[in-house]
Design a protein around this motif. Structure first.
Motif, PDB file in Angstrom:
ATOM      1  N   LEU A   4       0.866  -1.168   0.000  1.00  0.00           N
ATOM      2  CA  LEU A   4       0.000   0.000   0.000  1.00  0.00           C
ATOM      3  C   LEU A   4       0.906   1.223   0.000  1.00  0.00           C
ATOM      4  O   LEU A   4       1.856   1.284   0.786  1.00  0.00           O
ATOM      5  CB  LEU A   4      -0.878   0.025   1.250  1.00  0.00           C
ATOM      6  N   ILE A   5       0.622   2.168  -0.881  1.00  0.00           N
ATOM      7  CA  ILE A   5       1.402   3.404  -0.923  1.00  0.00           C
ATOM      8  C   ILE A   5       0.413   4.558  -0.788  1.00  0.00           C
ATOM      9  O   ILE A   5      -0.500   4.708  -1.607  1.00  0.00           O
ATOM     10  CB  ILE A   5       2.199   3.561  -2.223  1.00  0.00           C
ATOM     11  N   LEU A   6       0.613   5.334   0.255  1.00  0.00           N
ATOM     12  CA  LEU A   6      -0.242   6.481   0.507  1.00  0.00           C
ATOM     13  C   LEU A   6       0.543   7.754   0.224  1.00  0.00           C
ATOM     14  O   LEU A   6       1.636   7.941   0.769  1.00  0.00           O
ATOM     15  CB  LEU A   6      -0.705   6.482   1.968  1.00  0.00           C
ATOM     16  N   ARG A   7      -0.017   8.593  -0.628  1.00  0.00           N
ATOM     17  CA  ARG A   7       0.598   9.913  -0.802  1.00  0.00           C
ATOM     18  C   ARG A   7       0.259  10.740   0.436  1.00  0.00           C
ATOM     19  O   ARG A   7      -0.849  10.670   0.960  1.00  0.00           O
ATOM     20  CB  ARG A   7       0.073  10.604  -2.050  1.00  0.00           C
ATOM     21  N   HIS A   8       1.204  11.512   0.897  1.00  0.00           N
ATOM     22  CA  HIS A   8       1.018  12.349   2.076  1.00  0.00           C
ATOM     23  C   HIS A   8      -0.176  13.288   1.917  1.00  0.00           C
ATOM     24  O   HIS A   8      -0.675  13.515   0.808  1.00  0.00           O
ATOM     25  CB  HIS A   8       2.294  13.159   2.348  1.00  0.00           C
ATOM     26  N   ALA A   9      -0.620  13.848   3.054  1.00  0.00           N
ATOM     27  CA  ALA A   9      -1.681  14.860   3.057  1.00  0.00           C
ATOM     28  C   ALA A   9      -1.215  16.075   2.248  1.00  0.00           C
ATOM     29  O   ALA A   9      -0.018  16.223   1.966  1.00  0.00           O
ATOM     30  CB  ALA A   9      -2.001  15.241   4.500  1.00  0.00           C
ATOM     31  N   PRO A  10      -2.146  16.955   1.868  1.00  0.00           N
ATOM     32  CA  PRO A  10      -1.764  18.108   1.037  1.00  0.00           C
ATOM     33  C   PRO A  10      -0.575  18.878   1.614  1.00  0.00           C
ATOM     34  O   PRO A  10      -0.538  19.186   2.803  1.00  0.00           O
ATOM     35  CB  PRO A  10      -3.025  18.978   1.033  1.00  0.00           C
ATOM     36  N   ALA A  11       0.373  19.155   0.752  1.00  0.00           N
ATOM     37  CA  ALA A  11       1.579  19.891   1.171  1.00  0.00           C
ATOM     38  C   ALA A  11       1.264  21.376   1.279  1.00  0.00           C
ATOM     39  O   ALA A  11       0.587  21.946   0.410  1.00  0.00           O
ATOM     40  CB  ALA A  11       2.698  19.678   0.157  1.00  0.00           C
ATOM     41  N   LEU A  12       1.757  21.980   2.333  1.00  0.00           N
ATOM     42  CA  LEU A  12       1.612  23.428   2.515  1.00  0.00           C
ATOM     43  C   LEU A  12       2.791  24.104   1.813  1.00  0.00           C
ATOM     44  O   LEU A  12       3.739  24.572   2.439  1.00  0.00           O
ATOM     45  CB  LEU A  12       1.554  23.771   4.000  1.00  0.00           C
ATOM     46  N   ASN A  13       2.713  24.105   0.483  1.00  0.00           N
ATOM     47  CA  ASN A  13       3.829  24.566  -0.344  1.00  0.00           C
ATOM     48  C   ASN A  13       3.622  25.968  -0.907  1.00  0.00           C
ATOM     49  O   ASN A  13       4.453  26.459  -1.660  1.00  0.00           O
ATOM     50  CB  ASN A  13       4.080  23.578  -1.481  1.00  0.00           C
ATOM     51  N   HIS A  14       2.491  26.601  -0.583  1.00  0.00           N
ATOM     52  CA  HIS A  14       2.208  27.980  -1.002  1.00  0.00           C
ATOM     53  C   HIS A  14       2.338  28.170  -2.511  1.00  0.00           C
ATOM     54  O   HIS A  14       2.881  29.179  -2.974  1.00  0.00           O
ATOM     55  CB  HIS A  14       3.096  28.966  -0.234  1.00  0.00           C
ATOM     56  N   GLY A  15       1.849  27.187  -3.276  1.00  0.00           N
ATOM     57  CA  GLY A  15       1.852  27.299  -4.728  1.00  0.00           C
ATOM     58  C   GLY A  15       3.211  27.131  -5.372  1.00  0.00           C
ATOM     59  O   GLY A  15       3.416  27.544  -6.506  1.00  0.00           O
ATOM     60  N   ASP A  42      -4.285  -2.772   9.212  1.00  0.00           N
ATOM     61  CA  ASP A  42      -3.079  -2.918  10.034  1.00  0.00           C
ATOM     62  C   ASP A  42      -1.968  -3.612   9.243  1.00  0.00           C
ATOM     63  O   ASP A  42      -1.804  -4.832   9.315  1.00  0.00           O
ATOM     64  CB  ASP A  42      -3.392  -3.710  11.307  1.00  0.00           C
ATOM     65  N   PRO A  43      -1.197  -2.842   8.491  1.00  0.00           N
ATOM     66  CA  PRO A  43      -0.094  -3.447   7.723  1.00  0.00           C
ATOM     67  C   PRO A  43       0.983  -4.000   8.655  1.00  0.00           C
ATOM     68  O   PRO A  43       1.104  -3.571   9.806  1.00  0.00           O
ATOM     69  CB  PRO A  43       0.442  -2.273   6.906  1.00  0.00           C
ATOM     70  N   ASP A  44       1.750  -4.949   8.147  1.00  0.00           N
ATOM     71  CA  ASP A  44       2.840  -5.543   8.927  1.00  0.00           C
ATOM     72  C   ASP A  44       3.888  -4.503   9.295  1.00  0.00           C
ATOM     73  O   ASP A  44       4.490  -4.571  10.362  1.00  0.00           O
ATOM     74  CB  ASP A  44       3.499  -6.687   8.150  1.00  0.00           C
ATOM     75  N   GLN A  45       4.140  -3.565   8.386  1.00  0.00           N
ATOM     76  CA  GLN A  45       5.111  -2.510   8.674  1.00  0.00           C
ATOM     77  C   GLN A  45       4.702  -1.227   7.966  1.00  0.00           C
ATOM     78  O   GLN A  45       4.022  -1.256   6.953  1.00  0.00           O
ATOM     79  CB  GLN A  45       6.526  -2.921   8.270  1.00  0.00           C
ATOM     80  N   ASP A 127       3.803  -7.524   3.939  1.00  0.00           N
ATOM     81  CA  ASP A 127       2.805  -6.512   3.608  1.00  0.00           C
ATOM     82  C   ASP A 127       3.220  -5.194   4.241  1.00  0.00           C
ATOM     83  O   ASP A 127       3.551  -5.142   5.430  1.00  0.00           O
ATOM     84  CB  ASP A 127       1.428  -6.919   4.114  1.00  0.00           C
ATOM     85  N   SER A 128       3.216  -4.131   3.440  1.00  0.00           N
ATOM     86  CA  SER A 128       3.779  -2.863   3.898  1.00  0.00           C
ATOM     87  C   SER A 128       2.936  -1.687   3.451  1.00  0.00           C
ATOM     88  O   SER A 128       2.324  -1.718   2.388  1.00  0.00           O
ATOM     89  CB  SER A 128       5.193  -2.678   3.334  1.00  0.00           C
ATOM     90  N   LEU A 129       2.968  -0.640   4.284  1.00  0.00           N
ATOM     91  CA  LEU A 129       2.407   0.650   3.936  1.00  0.00           C
ATOM     92  C   LEU A 129       3.573   1.619   3.805  1.00  0.00           C
ATOM     93  O   LEU A 129       4.367   1.768   4.742  1.00  0.00           O
ATOM     94  CB  LEU A 129       1.454   1.145   5.025  1.00  0.00           C
ATOM     95  N   LEU A 130       3.684   2.249   2.641  1.00  0.00           N
ATOM     96  CA  LEU A 130       4.646   3.323   2.443  1.00  0.00           C
ATOM     97  C   LEU A 130       3.864   4.630   2.434  1.00  0.00           C
ATOM     98  O   LEU A 130       2.846   4.742   1.748  1.00  0.00           O
ATOM     99  CB  LEU A 130       5.381   3.178   1.107  1.00  0.00           C
ATOM    100  N   HIS A 163       0.460  -5.648  -5.728  1.00  0.00           N
ATOM    101  CA  HIS A 163       0.764  -6.982  -5.200  1.00  0.00           C
ATOM    102  C   HIS A 163       2.008  -7.507  -5.903  1.00  0.00           C
ATOM    103  O   HIS A 163       2.199  -7.268  -7.095  1.00  0.00           O
ATOM    104  CB  HIS A 163      -0.399  -7.954  -5.462  1.00  0.00           C
ATOM    105  N   ARG A 164       2.818  -8.235  -5.147  1.00  0.00           N
ATOM    106  CA  ARG A 164       4.005  -8.865  -5.727  1.00  0.00           C
ATOM    107  C   ARG A 164       3.930 -10.363  -5.472  1.00  0.00           C
ATOM    108  O   ARG A 164       3.726 -10.821  -4.360  1.00  0.00           O
ATOM    109  CB  ARG A 164       5.283  -8.303  -5.116  1.00  0.00           C
ATOM    110  N   THR A 165       4.106 -11.113  -6.549  1.00  0.00           N
ATOM    111  CA  THR A 165       4.246 -12.561  -6.474  1.00  0.00           C
ATOM    112  C   THR A 165       5.567 -12.886  -7.147  1.00  0.00           C
ATOM    113  O   THR A 165       5.702 -12.717  -8.354  1.00  0.00           O
ATOM    114  CB  THR A 165       3.080 -13.279  -7.192  1.00  0.00           C
ATOM    115  N   GLY A 166       6.554 -13.292  -6.361  1.00  0.00           N
ATOM    116  CA  GLY A 166       7.898 -13.480  -6.900  1.00  0.00           C
ATOM    117  C   GLY A 166       8.425 -12.143  -7.351  1.00  0.00           C
ATOM    118  O   GLY A 166       8.476 -11.191  -6.590  1.00  0.00           O
TER     119      GLY A 166
END
Length: 179
Positions: A4-15, A42-45, A127-130, A163-166
């Motif tokens: 699982l890959i989650l993009r961070h919450a909105p960046a406060l980058n001021h445009g 609940d990912p393993d890591q 199983d991982s969450l990035l 998903h990764r298989t091999g």
């Protein structure tokens, strides 16, 4: 293995283009965080980019002390870092393969960034969450579709599942936001 890959919450980058610039995240939408946390399970890591916006997102999701991996940083945009979006150069209709190889002055290309992200992803054994960046999500998608991954839009606080298989990767979902 499920990734699982989650993009961070909105960046406060001021445009401005943040890339490697360490900016905070807008963590004000607590309901969205609660819905996404329920979707993640609940990912393993849990592993984050060292960027403040990623670490803040992890804390808001109830993962207060995830492992940080330098290889998950966003693409280094070099001389473009901090520029207002409207001031970024127009690269025109570059073919995707050329765009993936393009390096802003003193920066790195998508392929450069993807190579280090791929190394981190291939090192995963469970199983991982990035929690990382749009570029990291596209790098993971490139394991399946190649540089065409640059065509994917990746919303803040959206989830992509692979998903990764091999050595084979498949895509279950892209850019999923919590309802």
């Amino acid at each position: 293995m499920k990734l699982l890959i989650l993009r961070h919450a909105p960046a406060l980058n001021h445009g401005r283009l943040a890339g490697r610039t360490d900016v905070e995240a807008d963590c004000s939408d607590q309901a969205a965080f609660a819905r996404m946390r329920a979707r993640i399970g609940d990912p393993d890591q849990v592993i984050t980019s060292p960027a403040l916006r990623c670490r803040q997102t992890a804390r808001m999701l109830g993962f207060p002390a995830p492992h940080n991996d330098e290889r998950l940083w966003e693409q280094d945009y070099g001389a473009w870092e901090g520029l207002p979006f409207e001031s970024l150069p127009d690269l025109g209709p570059l073919p995707v393969s050329e765009l993936a190889d393009y390096r802003p002055e003193t920066g790195e290309s998508f392929h450069d960034m993807a190579a280090r992200a791929h190394e981190a992803i291939r090192d995963l054994t469970c199983d991982s969450l990035l929690i990382a960046h749009a570029g990291t999500v596209r790098a993971a998608l490139a394991l399946v579709v190649g540089p065409q991954a640059l065509s994917f839009s990746v919303a803040p606080l959206s989830l992509t599942v692979l998903h990764r298989t091999g050595d084979l990767w498949s895509v279950e979902a892209v850019n999923v936001t919590a309802p």
